[in-house]
Motif scaffolding. Structure first.
Motif, PDB file in Angstrom:
ATOM      1  N   ARG A   1      -5.722  67.520  27.438  1.00  0.00           N
ATOM      2  CA  ARG A   1      -4.567  66.443  27.453  1.00  0.00           C
ATOM      3  C   ARG A   1      -3.598  67.018  26.508  1.00  0.00           C
ATOM      4  N   ILE A   2      -2.236  67.165  26.856  1.00  0.00           N
ATOM      5  CA  ILE A   2      -1.356  67.397  25.954  1.00  0.00           C
ATOM      6  C   ILE A   2      -0.383  66.372  25.682  1.00  0.00           C
ATOM      7  N   GLU A   3      -0.373  66.118  24.510  1.00  0.00           N
ATOM      8  CA  GLU A   3       0.971  64.879  24.089  1.00  0.00           C
ATOM      9  C   GLU A   3       1.790  65.499  23.439  1.00  0.00           C
ATOM     10  N   VAL A   4       3.142  65.147  23.827  1.00  0.00           N
ATOM     11  CA  VAL A   4       4.403  65.476  23.285  1.00  0.00           C
ATOM     12  C   VAL A   4       4.990  64.458  22.537  1.00  0.00           C
ATOM     13  N   ASP A   5       5.401  64.775  21.372  1.00  0.00           N
ATOM     14  CA  ASP A   5       5.974  63.548  20.358  1.00  0.00           C
ATOM     15  C   ASP A   5       7.181  63.401  20.896  1.00  0.00           C
ATOM     16  N   PRO A   6       7.694  61.885  21.349  1.00  0.00           N
ATOM     17  CA  PRO A   6       9.133  61.820  21.928  1.00  0.00           C
ATOM     18  C   PRO A   6      10.055  61.682  20.803  1.00  0.00           C
ATOM     19  N   SER A   7       9.714  61.845  19.460  1.00  0.00           N
ATOM     20  CA  SER A   7      10.794  61.479  18.399  1.00  0.00           C
ATOM     21  C   SER A   7      11.454  62.555  17.763  1.00  0.00           C
ATOM     22  N   GLY A   8      11.429  63.969  18.612  1.00  0.00           N
ATOM     23  CA  GLY A   8      12.085  65.036  18.039  1.00  0.00           C
ATOM     24  C   GLY A   8      13.486  65.089  18.490  1.00  0.00           C
ATOM     25  N   LEU A   9      14.211  64.159  18.068  1.00  0.00           N
ATOM     26  CA  LEU A   9      15.756  64.179  18.150  1.00  0.00           C
ATOM     27  C   LEU A   9      16.317  64.815  17.015  1.00  0.00           C
ATOM     28  N   PRO A  10      17.652  65.198  17.075  1.00  0.00           N
ATOM     29  CA  PRO A  10      18.380  65.930  15.998  1.00  0.00           C
ATOM     30  C   PRO A  10      18.845  64.777  14.877  1.00  0.00           C
ATOM     31  N   SER A  11      18.905  65.271  13.810  1.00  0.00           N
ATOM     32  CA  SER A  11      19.501  64.636  12.673  1.00  0.00           C
ATOM     33  C   SER A  11      21.007  64.942  12.444  1.00  0.00           C
ATOM     34  N   PRO A  12      22.022  64.020  12.111  1.00  0.00           N
ATOM     35  CA  PRO A  12      23.378  64.524  12.004  1.00  0.00           C
ATOM     36  C   PRO A  12      23.239  65.203  10.778  1.00  0.00           C
ATOM     37  N   PHE A  13      24.400  66.295  10.694  1.00  0.00           N
ATOM     38  CA  PHE A  13      24.609  66.886   9.535  1.00  0.00           C
ATOM     39  C   PHE A  13      25.276  66.057   8.532  1.00  0.00           C
ATOM     40  N   GLY A  14      24.657  65.861   7.577  1.00  0.00           N
ATOM     41  CA  GLY A  14      25.439  65.067   6.348  1.00  0.00           C
ATOM     42  C   GLY A  14      25.050  63.796   6.757  1.00  0.00           C
ATOM     43  N   ASP A  15      25.678  62.845   5.639  1.00  0.00           N
ATOM     44  CA  ASP A  15      25.491  61.370   5.976  1.00  0.00           C
ATOM     45  C   ASP A  15      26.689  60.762   6.694  1.00  0.00           C
ATOM     46  N   PRO A  16      26.605  59.860   7.417  1.00  0.00           N
ATOM     47  CA  PRO A  16      27.696  59.000   7.768  1.00  0.00           C
ATOM     48  C   PRO A  16      28.573  58.612   6.990  1.00  0.00           C
ATOM     49  N   VAL A  17      30.084  58.793   6.972  1.00  0.00           N
ATOM     50  CA  VAL A  17      30.973  58.331   6.194  1.00  0.00           C
ATOM     51  C   VAL A  17      31.529  57.088   6.300  1.00  0.00           C
ATOM     52  N   ALA A  18      31.385  56.199   5.282  1.00  0.00           N
ATOM     53  CA  ALA A  18      31.860  54.790   5.303  1.00  0.00           C
ATOM     54  C   ALA A  18      33.115  54.726   4.001  1.00  0.00           C
ATOM     55  N   MET A  19      33.986  54.535   4.319  1.00  0.00           N
ATOM     56  CA  MET A  19      35.222  54.456   3.379  1.00  0.00           C
ATOM     57  C   MET A  19      36.442  53.535   3.974  1.00  0.00           C
ATOM     58  N   ARG A  20      37.014  53.147   3.091  1.00  0.00           N
ATOM     59  CA  ARG A  20      38.363  52.256   3.348  1.00  0.00           C
ATOM     60  C   ARG A  20      39.250  53.204   2.745  1.00  0.00           C
ATOM     61  N   MET A  21      40.376  53.051   3.733  1.00  0.00           N
ATOM     62  CA  MET A  21      41.666  53.976   3.621  1.00  0.00           C
ATOM     63  C   MET A  21      42.770  53.143   4.007  1.00  0.00           C
ATOM     64  N   GLU A  22      43.740  53.090   3.132  1.00  0.00           N
ATOM     65  CA  GLU A  22      45.067  52.397   3.546  1.00  0.00           C
ATOM     66  C   GLU A  22      45.845  53.105   4.316  1.00  0.00           C
ATOM     67  N   ARG A  23      46.478  52.612   5.331  1.00  0.00           N
ATOM     68  CA  ARG A  23      47.255  53.108   6.408  1.00  0.00           C
ATOM     69  C   ARG A  23      48.290  53.816   5.651  1.00  0.00           C
ATOM     70  N   ALA A  24      48.640  54.881   5.728  1.00  0.00           N
ATOM     71  CA  ALA A  24      49.681  55.756   4.884  1.00  0.00           C
ATOM     72  C   ALA A  24      51.105  55.540   5.422  1.00  0.00           C
ATOM     73  N   ARG A  25      51.909  55.263   4.751  1.00  0.00           N
ATOM     74  CA  ARG A  25      53.482  55.351   5.326  1.00  0.00           C
ATOM     75  C   ARG A  25      53.930  56.935   5.635  1.00  0.00           C
ATOM     76  N   ALA A  26      53.426  57.729   4.675  1.00  0.00           N
ATOM     77  CA  ALA A  26      54.004  59.117   4.928  1.00  0.00           C
ATOM     78  C   ALA A  26      52.880  60.094   5.965  1.00  0.00           C
ATOM     79  N   PRO A  27      53.398  60.962   6.530  1.00  0.00           N
ATOM     80  CA  PRO A  27      52.362  61.653   7.405  1.00  0.00           C
ATOM     81  C   PRO A  27      50.978  61.965   6.402  1.00  0.00           C
ATOM     82  N   VAL A  28      50.020  62.063   7.171  1.00  0.00           N
ATOM     83  CA  VAL A  28      48.604  62.271   6.596  1.00  0.00           C
ATOM     84  C   VAL A  28      48.376  63.741   6.510  1.00  0.00           C
ATOM     85  N   PRO A  29      48.301  64.383   5.650  1.00  0.00           N
ATOM     86  CA  PRO A  29      47.294  65.707   5.944  1.00  0.00           C
ATOM     87  C   PRO A  29      46.310  65.758   6.634  1.00  0.00           C
ATOM     88  N   ALA A  30      46.108  66.964   7.220  1.00  0.00           N
ATOM     89  CA  ALA A  30      44.608  67.115   7.830  1.00  0.00           C
ATOM     90  C   ALA A  30      43.650  67.075   7.007  1.00  0.00           C
TER      91      ALA A  30
END
Length: 253
Positions: free
Chosen positions: A193-222
């Motif tokens: 028998r051969i069992e393959v672990d189905p949980s081998g999924l990639p982990s995102p690089f870095g943590d998800p970003v959760a932040m509050r940003m006010e909409r700028a009136r001036a152009p936003v830099p990249a």
């Protein structure tokens, strides 16, 4: 002398049917004598470059009533979607739309509804080097905040890597099984028998970003970003059947 009864003759016949070579009571036959099995595990890993970035931006509007709030949210969402389509964004989707009343305290009376807040989320996919432009541009075209973002390999790249890693881990497990069998003066007679672990999924690089940003009136830099890498891993568990070895301690088949 009294002749043995019928049940005694049956017990004697049953005992005579057993071979004389059986181990004594309390002794355990070796795995090779019993045609035993062993289970050996192995893991293969690989780091893949992040080739796509998934992001979600939020939209927030305010209105005096539900109708006005919904209209403002729809207009803002349409402006944002038009911009993202023009930038080649993939997997555009509007989700998590909702409305909440804005309450005002009134002395001696129940709170009064003075208006409504409407919120929506738009998610999309783009190339990592395009992500800063699309995030900054989203804030200039209707979005009021960044919900989350992260970079990963494409699904087809992950699946191709998982197939190769599963084969690699299986070969490693079989090699270990042969080594263990050789140490016990046995050989591998076959794979059970051969069992393959189905949980081998990639982990995102870095943590998800959760932040509050006010909409700028001036152009936003990249915004600067780094795509990085993601790790894919596959684990296998191989069960093999053993047979007596040739006596020389070899690995067998």
């Amino acid at each position: 002398m009294r002749a043995p009864c019928r049940s005694t003759w049956g017990l004697l016949a049953l005992l005579a049917a057993f071979p004389a070579s059986l181990p004594a009571l309390g002794q355990t036959p070796s795995p090779t004598e019993a045609g035993g099995v062993i289970a050996v595990g192995a893991e293969a890993r690989r780091r893949l470059p992040a080739t796509v970035s998934d992001a979600a931006v939020t939209i927030e509007v305010h209105g005096r009533d539900i109708r006005a709030t919904a209209t403002a949210l729809a207009q803002r969402s349409q402006t944002l979607l038009t911009f993202l389509r023009a930038q080649g964004a993939e997997r555009l989707r509007t989700e998590e739309t909702g409305f909440e009343p804005e309450l005002q305290e009134v002395r001696g009376q129940p709170d009064r509804i003075k208006g409504y807040t409407g919120r929506g989320t738009v998610s999309f996919r783009t190339l990592p080097d395009r992500l800063p432009i699309l995030l900054s541009g989203s804030l200039e075209n209707g979005a009021t905040g960044l919900s989350q973002s992260g970079s990963l390999p494409r699904e087809e790249e992950v699946e191709a890597a998982r197939q190769e890693l599963a084969a690699e881990a299986t070969r490693t497990a079989l090699a270990r099984a042969r080594a263990v069998a050789a140490a016990a003066d046995a050989r591998v007679a076959g794979v059970g028998r051969i069992e393959v672990d189905p949980s081998g999924l990639p982990s995102p690089f870095g943590d998800p970003v959760a932040m509050r940003m006010e909409r700028a009136r001036a152009p936003v830099p990249a915004m600067a970003s780094a795509a990085g890498e993601a790790e894919v891993s596959v684990r296998v568990l191989v069960t093999v059947r053993l047979a007596p070895g040739s006596g020389g301690g070899g690995a067998g088949n």
